[in-house]
Design an enzyme around this catalytic site. Structure first.
Site, PDB file in Angstrom:
ATOM      1  N   ASN A 126       0.319   5.769  -0.444  1.00 59.56           N
ATOM      2  CA  ASN A 126      -0.527   7.363  -0.380  1.00 59.56           C
ATOM      3  C   ASN A 126       0.128   7.731  -0.703  1.00 59.56           C
ATOM      4  O   ASN A 126       1.362   7.785   0.357  1.00 59.56           O
ATOM      5  CB  ASN A 126      -1.548   6.757   0.496  1.00 59.56           C
ATOM      6  CG  ASN A 126      -1.866   8.367   0.182  1.00 59.56           C
ATOM      7  OD1 ASN A 126      -1.800   9.022   1.474  1.00 59.56           O
ATOM      8  ND2 ASN A 126      -3.207   8.111   0.455  1.00 59.56           N
ATOM      9  N   HIS A 174       0.817  -1.029  -0.081  1.00 63.19           N
ATOM     10  CA  HIS A 174       0.160   0.336   0.318  1.00 63.19           C
ATOM     11  C   HIS A 174       0.668   1.347  -0.011  1.00 63.19           C
ATOM     12  O   HIS A 174       1.997   1.249   0.392  1.00 63.19           O
ATOM     13  CB  HIS A 174      -1.278   0.260   1.556  1.00 63.19           C
ATOM     14  CG  HIS A 174      -1.618   1.522   1.604  1.00 63.19           C
ATOM     15  ND1 HIS A 174      -0.666   2.134   2.650  1.00 63.19           N
ATOM     16  CD2 HIS A 174      -2.037   1.764   1.024  1.00 63.19           C
ATOM     17  CE1 HIS A 174      -1.885   3.028   2.233  1.00 63.19           C
ATOM     18  NE2 HIS A 174      -2.810   3.065   1.625  1.00 63.19           N
TER      19      HIS A 174
END
Length: 293
Positions: free
Chosen positions: A106, A104
């Site tokens: 971001n 992940h």
């Protein structure tokens, strides 16, 4: 403060990451542009049933709103009621092979009134642990932050370990990485540069790991354990993840927000791996904070 420059960087980052992932997988990410009635929109890039990725998404969004949602003002009550602008790139990659970890990443920027701040990070969620992979991923995170001071990596690593933690399970989601939020010092350009350093490092941090593991043979046992551990991923994203909560509370596009969820997931009642198995080793050797770098 030049939000257009941030947006230009983010759209370019999305394009570069997708191009690199298409080379890894051999397949093509679909493109899905969307708009939001209250203001703004984004571009979702998604692959499903690829040669490497069972599901992967790389989202860009830039949205405006008349009032920040509760997830954004919980730690900043003074911002309640202010108009805002939020932009970012968020990705989650779920490989099919259980020996390849989920990743992940971001990077984001918020502005409300006269205030602005950056946030982001990346973290790794293996199903079967390999020390070489953990050291490589954390080494890449440390290298990304090195130009901004030696204290950044240990501070952001600890922040990541504490953030990606399932309190109701008393266990980490994975082996962590780096996480930061509310970054507004010393100035806009320095904070923007740090965000770029994190976004630009993702492929280097992740691609060598999946290249090492993608050809390892696996069977239904490994797939079942992968599905079980993916259940923890779902629990975190739906219960704790601030990005998911912000997207849903601010009226974002549900399909784009929930693209982070894996396609195959399972839960078992009060199940524990047998001692001495590779599955047990994930818990004993990897799902605990360590100085991997």
């Amino acid at each position: 403060m030049t939000l257009d420059a941030v947006s230009e960087y983010l759209t370019g980052l999305q394009a570069r990451i997708v191009a690199a992932l298409e080379q890894l997988d051999g397949g093509t990410f679909r493109r899905d542009a969307w708009t939001r009635p209250e203001g703004g929109g984004g571009i979702s890039r998604l692959i499903e049933d690829g040669a490497l990725f069972e599901r992967g998404g790389v989202n860009y969004s830039r949205v405006q709103g008349a009032s920040l949602p509760p997830s954004a003002t919980a730690a900043r009550p003074q911002l309640g009621g202010l108009a805002y602008e939020a932009m970012g790139v968020s990705l989650v990659l779920h490989p099919r092979n259980p020996y390849c970890p989920t990743v992940h990443m971001n990077v984001r920027c918020f502005a409300a009134g006269d205030l602005w701040w950056f946030g982001g990070g990346m973290d790794l969620t293996p199903y079967y642990g390999f020390e070489e992979d953990a050291r490589h991923f954390h080494g890449a995170c440390k290298a990304a932050l090195a130009p901004f001071g030696a204290e950044r990596y240990p501070r952001y690593k600890k922040w990541c370990d504490e953030y990606f933690f399932l309190k109701h399970r008393n266990e980490p989601r994975g082996i962590g990485g780096i996480f930061f939020d509310d970054l507004s010092e010393p100035d806009f350009e320095a904070c923007f540069a740090l965000m770029r350093a994190v976004g630009d490092r993702l492929i280097n941090a992740y691609a060598p790991i999946v290249e090492r593991r993608r050809a390892l043979a696996y069977g239904e046992r490994e797939r079942e354990f992968q599905a079980y551990r993916r259940g923890r991923y779902v629990e975190f994203n739906l219960v704790y993840d601030r990005g998911t909560l912000f997207g849903l509370q601010s009226g974002g596009r549900t399909e784009a927000i929930l693209m982070s969820l894996p396609p195959r997931v399972a839960w078992r009642y009060n199940w524990h791996p047998a001692p001495g198995t590779p599955e047990a080793r994930l818990y004993t050797d990897f799902l605990k904070p360590r100085d991997w770098a």
